[in-house]
Design a protein around this motif. Structure first.
Motif, PDB file in Angstrom:
ATOM      1  N   GLN A  46       4.660 -62.831 -35.613  1.00 25.28           N
ATOM      2  CA  GLN A  46       4.382 -62.322 -34.263  1.00 25.28           C
ATOM      3  C   GLN A  46       3.194 -63.062 -33.678  1.00 25.28           C
ATOM      4  OE1 GLN A  46       5.572 -58.111 -33.717  1.00 25.28           O
ATOM      5  NE2 GLN A  46       4.665 -57.883 -35.741  1.00 25.28           N
ATOM      6  N   GLN A  47       3.457 -63.886 -32.707  1.00 21.60           N
ATOM      7  CA  GLN A  47       2.454 -64.834 -32.234  1.00 21.60           C
ATOM      8  C   GLN A  47       1.158 -64.201 -31.734  1.00 21.60           C
ATOM      9  OE1 GLN A  47       3.011 -68.242 -32.800  1.00 21.60           O
ATOM     10  NE2 GLN A  47       4.444 -67.046 -34.018  1.00 21.60           N
ATOM     11  N   PRO A  48       1.232 -63.218 -30.825  1.00 22.27           N
ATOM     12  CA  PRO A  48      -0.049 -62.680 -30.346  1.00 22.27           C
ATOM     13  C   PRO A  48      -0.890 -62.112 -31.489  1.00 22.27           C
ATOM     14  CG  PRO A  48       1.742 -61.951 -28.946  1.00 22.27           C
ATOM     15  CD  PRO A  48       2.362 -62.615 -30.127  1.00 22.27           C
ATOM     16  N   LEU A  49      -0.223 -61.448 -32.431  1.00 22.64           N
ATOM     17  CA  LEU A  49      -0.965 -60.879 -33.556  1.00 22.64           C
ATOM     18  C   LEU A  49      -1.646 -61.989 -34.345  1.00 22.64           C
ATOM     19  CD1 LEU A  49      -1.697 -58.613 -35.493  1.00 22.64           C
ATOM     20  CD2 LEU A  49       0.484 -58.938 -36.624  1.00 22.64           C
ATOM     21  N   VAL A  50      -0.883 -63.046 -34.605  1.00 22.29           N
ATOM     22  CA  VAL A  50      -1.442 -64.130 -35.399  1.00 22.29           C
ATOM     23  C   VAL A  50      -2.580 -64.814 -34.657  1.00 22.29           C
ATOM     24  CG1 VAL A  50      -0.928 -66.326 -36.487  1.00 22.29           C
ATOM     25  CG2 VAL A  50       0.713 -64.478 -36.613  1.00 22.29           C
ATOM     26  N   GLN A  51      -2.422 -64.925 -33.359  1.00 20.46           N
ATOM     27  CA  GLN A  51      -3.479 -65.582 -32.588  1.00 20.46           C
ATOM     28  C   GLN A  51      -4.785 -64.792 -32.683  1.00 20.46           C
ATOM     29  OE1 GLN A  51      -1.955 -66.091 -28.632  1.00 20.46           O
ATOM     30  NE2 GLN A  51      -0.304 -67.410 -29.330  1.00 20.46           N
ATOM     31  N   VAL A  52      -4.657 -63.491 -32.436  1.00 18.56           N
ATOM     32  CA  VAL A  52      -5.869 -62.676 -32.497  1.00 18.56           C
ATOM     33  C   VAL A  52      -6.459 -62.709 -33.908  1.00 18.56           C
ATOM     34  CG1 VAL A  52      -6.801 -60.357 -32.244  1.00 18.56           C
ATOM     35  CG2 VAL A  52      -5.041 -61.150 -30.692  1.00 18.56           C
ATOM     36  N   ALA A  53      -5.570 -62.598 -34.888  1.00 18.69           N
ATOM     37  CA  ALA A  53      -6.042 -62.587 -36.273  1.00 18.69           C
ATOM     38  C   ALA A  53      -6.729 -63.888 -36.625  1.00 18.69           C
ATOM     39  CB  ALA A  53      -4.866 -62.316 -37.205  1.00 18.69           C
ATOM     40  N   SER A  54      -6.122 -65.005 -36.252  1.00 14.51           N
ATOM     41  CA  SER A  54      -6.737 -66.296 -36.566  1.00 14.51           C
ATOM     42  C   SER A  54      -8.108 -66.395 -35.941  1.00 14.51           C
ATOM     43  CB  SER A  54      -5.895 -67.453 -36.030  1.00 14.51           C
ATOM     44  OG  SER A  54      -4.569 -67.319 -36.408  1.00 14.51           O
ATOM     45  N   ILE A  72      -9.409 -49.961 -31.922  1.00 12.66           N
ATOM     46  CA  ILE A  72      -8.936 -51.120 -32.684  1.00 12.66           C
ATOM     47  C   ILE A  72      -7.699 -50.769 -33.489  1.00 12.66           C
ATOM     48  CG2 ILE A  72      -9.569 -52.674 -34.548  1.00 12.66           C
ATOM     49  CD1 ILE A  72     -12.244 -52.945 -33.302  1.00 12.66           C
ATOM     50  N   ASP A  73      -7.698 -49.584 -34.058  1.00 13.61           N
ATOM     51  CA  ASP A  73      -6.504 -49.169 -34.798  1.00 13.61           C
ATOM     52  C   ASP A  73      -5.280 -49.164 -33.899  1.00 13.61           C
ATOM     53  OD1 ASP A  73      -8.083 -46.737 -36.985  1.00 13.61           O
ATOM     54  OD2 ASP A  73      -7.624 -48.868 -37.221  1.00 13.61           O
ATOM     55  N   THR A  74      -5.476 -48.626 -32.688  1.00 11.58           N
ATOM     56  CA  THR A  74      -4.341 -48.554 -31.762  1.00 11.58           C
ATOM     57  C   THR A  74      -3.829 -49.949 -31.427  1.00 11.58           C
ATOM     58  OG1 THR A  74      -5.372 -46.605 -30.813  1.00 11.58           O
ATOM     59  CG2 THR A  74      -3.591 -47.621 -29.556  1.00 11.58           C
ATOM     60  N   ILE A  75      -4.776 -50.844 -31.169  1.00 13.33           N
ATOM     61  CA  ILE A  75      -4.377 -52.210 -30.832  1.00 13.33           C
ATOM     62  C   ILE A  75      -3.629 -52.840 -31.987  1.00 13.33           C
ATOM     63  CG2 ILE A  75      -5.257 -54.508 -30.375  1.00 13.33           C
ATOM     64  CD1 ILE A  75      -7.418 -53.235 -28.761  1.00 13.33           C
ATOM     65  N   MET A  76      -4.141 -52.627 -33.181  1.00 13.33           N
ATOM     66  CA  MET A  76      -3.477 -53.177 -34.357  1.00 13.33           C
ATOM     67  C   MET A  76      -2.059 -52.650 -34.431  1.00 13.33           C
ATOM     68  SD  MET A  76      -5.482 -55.021 -36.298  1.00 13.33           S
ATOM     69  CE  MET A  76      -4.336 -54.898 -37.621  1.00 13.33           C
ATOM     70  N   ARG A  77      -1.925 -51.375 -34.210  1.00 14.75           N
ATOM     71  CA  ARG A  77      -0.603 -50.755 -34.303  1.00 14.75           C
ATOM     72  C   ARG A  77       0.355 -51.412 -33.311  1.00 14.75           C
ATOM     73  NH1 ARG A  77       1.290 -45.288 -34.919  1.00 14.75           N
ATOM     74  NH2 ARG A  77       3.546 -45.595 -34.851  1.00 14.75           N
ATOM     75  N   VAL A  78      -0.142 -51.623 -32.082  1.00 15.80           N
ATOM     76  CA  VAL A  78       0.726 -52.248 -31.078  1.00 15.80           C
ATOM     77  C   VAL A  78       1.084 -53.663 -31.499  1.00 15.80           C
ATOM     78  CG1 VAL A  78       0.861 -53.057 -28.702  1.00 15.80           C
ATOM     79  CG2 VAL A  78      -0.223 -50.888 -29.197  1.00 15.80           C
ATOM     80  N   LEU A  79       0.100 -54.398 -31.976  1.00 18.16           N
ATOM     81  CA  LEU A  79       0.368 -55.780 -32.348  1.00 18.16           C
ATOM     82  C   LEU A  79       1.363 -55.869 -33.488  1.00 18.16           C
ATOM     83  CD1 LEU A  79      -3.120 -57.479 -32.135  1.00 18.16           C
ATOM     84  CD2 LEU A  79      -1.156 -57.827 -30.651  1.00 18.16           C
ATOM     85  N   THR A  80       1.268 -54.927 -34.417  1.00 14.72           N
ATOM     86  CA  THR A  80       2.192 -55.026 -35.541  1.00 14.72           C
ATOM     87  C   THR A  80       3.580 -54.514 -35.181  1.00 14.72           C
ATOM     88  OG1 THR A  80       1.178 -53.000 -36.329  1.00 14.72           O
ATOM     89  CG2 THR A  80       0.555 -55.018 -37.450  1.00 14.72           C
ATOM     90  N   GLY A 139       4.470 -56.888 -31.618  1.00 15.25           N
ATOM     91  CA  GLY A 139       3.657 -58.088 -31.468  1.00 15.25           C
ATOM     92  C   GLY A 139       4.264 -59.169 -30.608  1.00 15.25           C
ATOM     93  N   SER A 140       5.546 -59.411 -30.738  1.00 12.73           N
ATOM     94  CA  SER A 140       6.096 -60.534 -29.975  1.00 12.73           C
ATOM     95  C   SER A 140       6.324 -60.221 -28.514  1.00 12.73           C
ATOM     96  CB  SER A 140       7.397 -61.007 -30.612  1.00 12.73           C
ATOM     97  OG  SER A 140       7.922 -59.992 -31.418  1.00 12.73           O
ATOM     98  N   TYR A 141       6.214 -58.954 -28.116  1.00 12.96           N
ATOM     99  CA  TYR A 141       6.457 -58.611 -26.720  1.00 12.96           C
ATOM    100  C   TYR A 141       5.180 -58.476 -25.927  1.00 12.96           C
ATOM    101  CZ  TYR A 141      11.062 -57.476 -28.465  1.00 12.96           C
ATOM    102  OH  TYR A 141      12.283 -57.537 -29.047  1.00 12.96           O
ATOM    103  N   VAL A 142       4.053 -58.556 -26.616  1.00 10.79           N
ATOM    104  CA  VAL A 142       2.784 -58.379 -25.925  1.00 10.79           C
ATOM    105  C   VAL A 142       2.575 -59.521 -24.935  1.00 10.79           C
ATOM    106  CG1 VAL A 142       0.311 -58.472 -26.314  1.00 10.79           C
ATOM    107  CG2 VAL A 142       1.729 -57.061 -27.763  1.00 10.79           C
ATOM    108  N   ARG A 143       2.068 -59.214 -23.771  1.00 14.60           N
ATOM    109  CA  ARG A 143       1.897 -60.248 -22.752  1.00 14.60           C
ATOM    110  C   ARG A 143       0.807 -61.234 -23.143  1.00 14.60           C
ATOM    111  NH1 ARG A 143       3.036 -56.276 -18.640  1.00 14.60           N
ATOM    112  NH2 ARG A 143       5.172 -56.695 -18.004  1.00 14.60           N
ATOM    113  N   ASP A 144       0.934 -62.437 -22.600  1.00 15.42           N
ATOM    114  CA  ASP A 144      -0.019 -63.489 -22.944  1.00 15.42           C
ATOM    115  C   ASP A 144      -1.447 -63.105 -22.640  1.00 15.42           C
ATOM    116  OD1 ASP A 144       2.127 -66.245 -21.944  1.00 15.42           O
ATOM    117  OD2 ASP A 144       2.083 -64.966 -23.720  1.00 15.42           O
ATOM    118  N   ASP A 145      -1.667 -62.383 -21.566  1.00 15.29           N
ATOM    119  CA  ASP A 145      -3.061 -62.117 -21.206  1.00 15.29           C
ATOM    120  C   ASP A 145      -3.690 -61.047 -22.085  1.00 15.29           C
ATOM    121  OD1 ASP A 145      -2.507 -60.009 -18.275  1.00 15.29           O
ATOM    122  OD2 ASP A 145      -1.592 -60.056 -20.263  1.00 15.29           O
ATOM    123  N   ALA A 146      -2.870 -60.407 -22.900  1.00 18.63           N
ATOM    124  CA  ALA A 146      -3.436 -59.381 -23.779  1.00 18.63           C
ATOM    125  C   ALA A 146      -4.314 -60.016 -24.848  1.00 18.63           C
ATOM    126  CB  ALA A 146      -2.336 -58.570 -24.438  1.00 18.63           C
TER     127      ALA A 146
END
Lengths: 153, 819
Positions: free
Chosen positions: B471-479, B421-429, B432-439
């Motif tokens: 950063q949309q993907p980050l916000v989506q996951v966070a929401s 989870i830490d790693t994922i958080m790091r990537v998202l932060t 974040g805006s380059y992460v693919r939609d399916d992630a």
């Protein structure tokens, strides 16, 4: 080798040799694209660029860029040697060749290239033999002209 | 008419032009002169004129009117004419031109000319750009010249033959006899071109390959190569101390083809390969070119392991070379060999990782791909650190790939859930805006499954978007997380790190900011609104606030938001009793095996079996909406609601799970709501690769008319699965017998709880009038308990300007469709 391009630092084409068939418009587009890609690369980058399904191998000699497009399974390092050999042949023929030689004698540059490469493959690996063939052909030319008593071009 | 100006004069003149316009003017003037000269059929100066034309052609001006003139030059007796004529032909008369074939006769004559240089010109032209017809006509001549003793002509004939074979592969046979003693030549030119010819033949035809192996070509080549290496200095062919590197490399390449998958041949070349590998000078590019080819050959044939290790070590040395080109070549080769010789490549891992910091873009890309290939359970922590650092600093074009790669690797090798989870958080932060939609759905599924980490995860996500919610993907996951686990957040239950004090209002503040913000995409807003809604059951003091927010969005311009808000409102008002149940915590989702976007991931040096890339379905965000609808209208709690997939204008959604080719990459698709799908049990995908999934319709299950009212008729046709008897595929066809078309047609279906249903995308949403066309849609029904199939359908469409809606029950399924 699919094609060879020679162009100046300003992007002016000095020689184009195509070993595949493409429409004229396509060729022009490709040339524009590739010239742009290569001119925008700086000194620190390698001499190879992945482009579409080909590899571009390029090297700059003084004010001229020499660029070859090779297939995936061709040896890039060897292609650098091929380019270098061509420059050496030009040098031997013209004696300390410079860009102006190639501009004013472009047809000779083509003749030399055609003695070195046919159909995208190297035909002669000996510098001596390749240059001799050109010189002999030139002699043939002069002889005919002398006979006709008219200037070459 | 004065003599046309000389070529050099023209070049000089044109170069004095100061503007493009001036140049064009000069050129046009000269072209006019040349044209009239051509019209006058002037033999003497034709050569000069064509040469000038060729120059202008190179500058980019049209020169097609010179084509016929080139032909005339070729036909001339003068060598000068022929030379320019053939040059012009090669530049202007490629096979796409109509007059191309007219050259054939001239070339044929010149191939038999008394002067070898004329023959050479003809061979060269044919070999560079001869069309297939021309090749067919002249192949015989070429074959003849291949057998001549004149080495000047023989070498050209060989390459001409190569071109003929490329254009007309069937003619390959005819050159076979001539190849018999090609390699007995001393002349390097002939040797080189012969090797090229043999290579071409072997690459194209397995029969040829077998033949050449039989006639013991390998020992012959080995001998030649040996001579090259052992012989003393030969000034004619020397390049920086190496004798004829061009020939050496071509021989190595031919050896590679001969030795591939053939033990005997490989055996015969082991020694020479070892010799070349150890003795070649590496100080200059030439030597490295030879070594490179040697390495490629060693790796491709059935070489003994000692040799392979030698090869990889050479590559390792290349990696340390100062020359960028060499490093580039090394990385490319390592990438090819990493699957087969994994352990050997692992030894060079640290050097490869260093290449991530290189300045050259191509080198960085290869280093990145290689690094991902090398990650395994042992080195994952260290590698991840490097890769995350790389993600931080790399160019934008890499970020998407790097992020995906990190997710993949983390999923496979994560040492602990927290680390993951830490790693994922790091990537998202960071990216974040380059992460693919399916992630996003993948991550959500991962988070759901790490039950003990929920509190920690939601806390970290909350902190992350507090500062920055762009950063949309980050916000989506966070929401999504906050919506699910908001209660854990406010109760401060985090064990892994210091719990933060957050009030319900603060949480709602941040979600509302996301809703309002200009930076939030429509999808993100959807996530946020749903999250707020879910909190209504988890939070205690702020329900009124939530109600207010939800009702505000009931009049939002964004249709998606509006629909959600309206339905949530309805939930508050009429269905409050159902609200807790509907908004309950998501259950742990099963991982589903599908054909994922990446290729099958290898084990990277460990002994587990390869795991297929999994793509779990996204959480049921929209079920909350449509569930209301269907439940409302269909009543009865024994029906599991089914979500129809989006209509075809969103091509990426719908049906991916059953897309046999597994192309699930959604990066290209516009931002759209994630396609909601029900988790499919693995066995629907059994037998993907080899067998046809479904019986032909000829299996004889009668089709039924499921619905027929108001001009709308819906027929069902059935197919049963070969491999899985519980699966029935229903194809619905909707037709319209009225005189006006029906638009925005949506078909929804629900089945009893023991069944599972999946709707694929419909072919369109418009049914044309007068039965002139139909909409088809595929439904897949899973019926493990072999119960009688029943279905409730809901149809909505626009007709004659008004919205229509209807419900129906389908009970007339033929027994063969479900037994």
């Amino acid at each position: 080798i699919h094609f060879i391009l020679l162009f100046s630092r300003q992007g002016k084409l000095r020689l184009q040799k195509w070993y595949t068939t493409l429409p004229d418009k396509e060729k022009k587009k490709i040339i524009r694209e590739i010239v742009q890609i290569i001119l925008s690369r700086n000194q620190k980058t390698s001499s190879f660029v992945d482009w579409k399904d080909l590899k571009l191998v390029y090297k700059r000699y003084a004010s001229l860029y020499f660029c070859c497009a090779i297939e995936d399974h061709d040896n890039e390092l060897l292609t650098l040697e091929v380019v270098h050999r061509y420059v050496e042949l030009l040098d031997r023929y013209f004696g300390n060749v410079c860009e102006l030689d190639i501009i004013f004698n472009f047809e000779k540059a083509y003749f030399i290239l055609d003695e070195f490469i046919i159909g995208g493959e190297v035909q002669e690996t000996s510098k001596k033999i390749a240059v001799k063939a050109i010189e002999d052909s030139d002699m043939l030319q002069e002889t005919v002209e002398e006979y006709m008593n008219k200037p070459a071009f | 008419m004065p003599a046309p100006i000389r070529l050099r004069e023209l070049i000089r003149t044109i170069r004095t032009a100061r503007t493009q316009a001036e140049e064009r003017e000069m050129i046009q003037k000269e072209c006019a002169a040349i044209r009239s000269s051509f019209r006058e059929e002037d033999n003497t100066y034709r050569c000069r004129n064509v040469a000038k034309l060729l120059y202008m052609h190179m500058l980019g001006y049209p020169a097609h009117f010179g084509q016929l003139e080139c032909l005339k030059l070729i036909a001339s007796q003068k060598f000068t004419d022929k030379r320019i004529g053939y040059l012009g032909a090669m530049l202007l008369l490629d096979e796409r031109q109509d007059v191309h074939l007219l050259m054939t006769n001239c070339i044929k004559n010149d191939l038999n000319h008394s002067t070898q240089y004329v023959q050479g010109l003809a061979l060269c032209t044919l070999g560079c750009m001869g069309s297939s017809e021309m090749c067919r006509d002249l192949a015989g001549e070429v074959e003849k010249l291949l057998k001549t003793s004149n080495s000047y002509l023989r070498k050209k004939a060989a390459l001409c033959a190569v071109h003929v074979i490329r254009k007309v592969p069937e003619l390959m046979e005819m050159f076979l006899p001539a190849t018999k003693n090609l390699l007995n030549e001393k002349n390097h030119g002939v040797l080189h071109t012969s090797v090229v010819l043999l290579t071409e033949m072997c690459e194209r035809s397995p029969d040829m390959l077998a033949h050449f192996r039989k006639v013991r070509l390998v020992p012959q080549l080995v001998r030649i190569l040996k001579n090259l290496i052992m012989s003393g200095y030969s000034p004619e062919h020397d390049v920086s101390g190496i004798s004829d590197p061009f020939l050496q490399v071509r021989i190595l390449r031919l050896l590679r083809i001969l030795g591939r998958n053939d033990d005997d041949s490989s055996e015969a070349m082991n020694d020479i390969l070892a010799q070349v590998a150890t003795n070649t000078e590496t100080s200059k590019n030439v030597g490295n070119a030879i070594l490179y080819e040697t390495v490629l050959t060693i790796m491709d044939i059935k070489s003994e392991s000692g040799l392979r290790v030698l090869a990889i070590n050479i590559l390792g040395r290349f990696l340390l070379n100062n020359d960028k080109n060499i490093r580039y070549v090394a990385l490319t080769s390592l990438l090819k060999t990493v699957q087969t010789d994994h352990n050997a490549v692992q030894r060079h891992r640290s050097t490869i990782v260093d290449c991530l910091k290189d300045l050259d873009v191509s080198i960085k890309r290869r280093a990145m791909e290689l690094s991902f290939a090398l990650v395994n359970g042992n080195n994952v922590r260290g590698m991840m650190k490097e890769l995350l650092y790389f993600l931080d600093s790399c160019e934008p074009e890499f970020k998407a790939d790097c992020a995906s790669g990190i997710f993949l690797a983390a999923e496979k090798y994560a040492p602990s859930k927290r680390w993951h989870i830490d790693t994922i958080m790091r990537v998202l932060t960071t990216a974040g805006s380059y992460v693919r939609d399916d992630a996003v759905p993948n991550l959500i599924q991962l988070i759901t499954n790490s039950v003990e980490m929920h509190a920690y995860t939601v806390q970290r996500l909350y902190k992350a978007i507090l500062g920055d919610y762009s950063q949309q993907p980050l916000v989506q996951v966070a929401s999504w997380c906050i919506g699910e686990y908001g209660d854990l957040l406010v109760s401060g239950q985090c064990e892994e790190e210091e719990p933060i004090q957050v009030t319900e209002d603060e949480v709602l503040d941040i979600l509302e900011s996301v809703l309002i913000s200009n930076m939030s995409a429509s999808v993100t807003r959807g996530y946020a609104l749903t999250a707020i809604m879910k909190l209504s059951t988890r939070f205690t003091c702020t329900v009124n606030r939530i109600k207010k927010v939800v009702s505000i969005y009931g009049s939002s311009i964004d249709v998606e938001l509006q629909q959600r808000a309206v339905e949530y409102n309805a939930l508050f008002k009429k269905y409050d009793h159902m609200r807790p149940a509907l908004l309950e915590r998501m259950p742990v989702m099963e991982k589903v095996t599908t054909n994922g976007p990446a290729e099958i991931v290898q084990t990277n040096g460990e002994t587990e079996t390869a795991v297929l890339e999994t793509k779990p379905p996204p959480s049921g965000l929209q079920p909350a909406n449509q569930a209301n609808d269907l439940l409302d209208l269909l009543g009865g709690s024994d029906i599991t609601p089914v979500i129809p997939t989006a209509p075809p204008n969103k091509p990426a959604s719908g049906g991916e799970l059953l897309d046999l080719l597994g192309d699930l990459n959604l990066t290209g698709s516009p931002v759209s709501p994630p396609a909601p799908q029900i988790a499919q049990p693995p066995f629907l995908l059994d037998g993907l690769t080899s067998q046809p999934l479904f019986n032909d319709i000829a299996a004889g299950i009668p089709s039924i008319t499921a619905y027929n009212k108001n001009g709308l008729k819906i027929d069902f046709t059935f197919e049963r699965s070969n491999t899985n008897p519980s699966v029935t595929v229903i194809t619905i066809q909707a037709s319209n017998s009225t005189e006006l078309e029906m638009t925005d047609f949506v078909f929804q279906a629900a089945v009893p709880k023991t069944f599972q249903l999946q709707l694929l995308s419909p072919s369109s949403s418009v049914i044309p009038a007068f039965n002139s066309g139909t909409i088809t849609q595929v439904i897949k029904v899973l019926n493990p308990q072999k119960q009688q199939l029943r279905m409730r359908i809901k149809l909505t469409y626009n007709h004659k300007g008004s919205a229509m809606q209807d419900l129906a029950e389908v009970n007339n399924f033929p027994p063969q469709s479900w037994q």
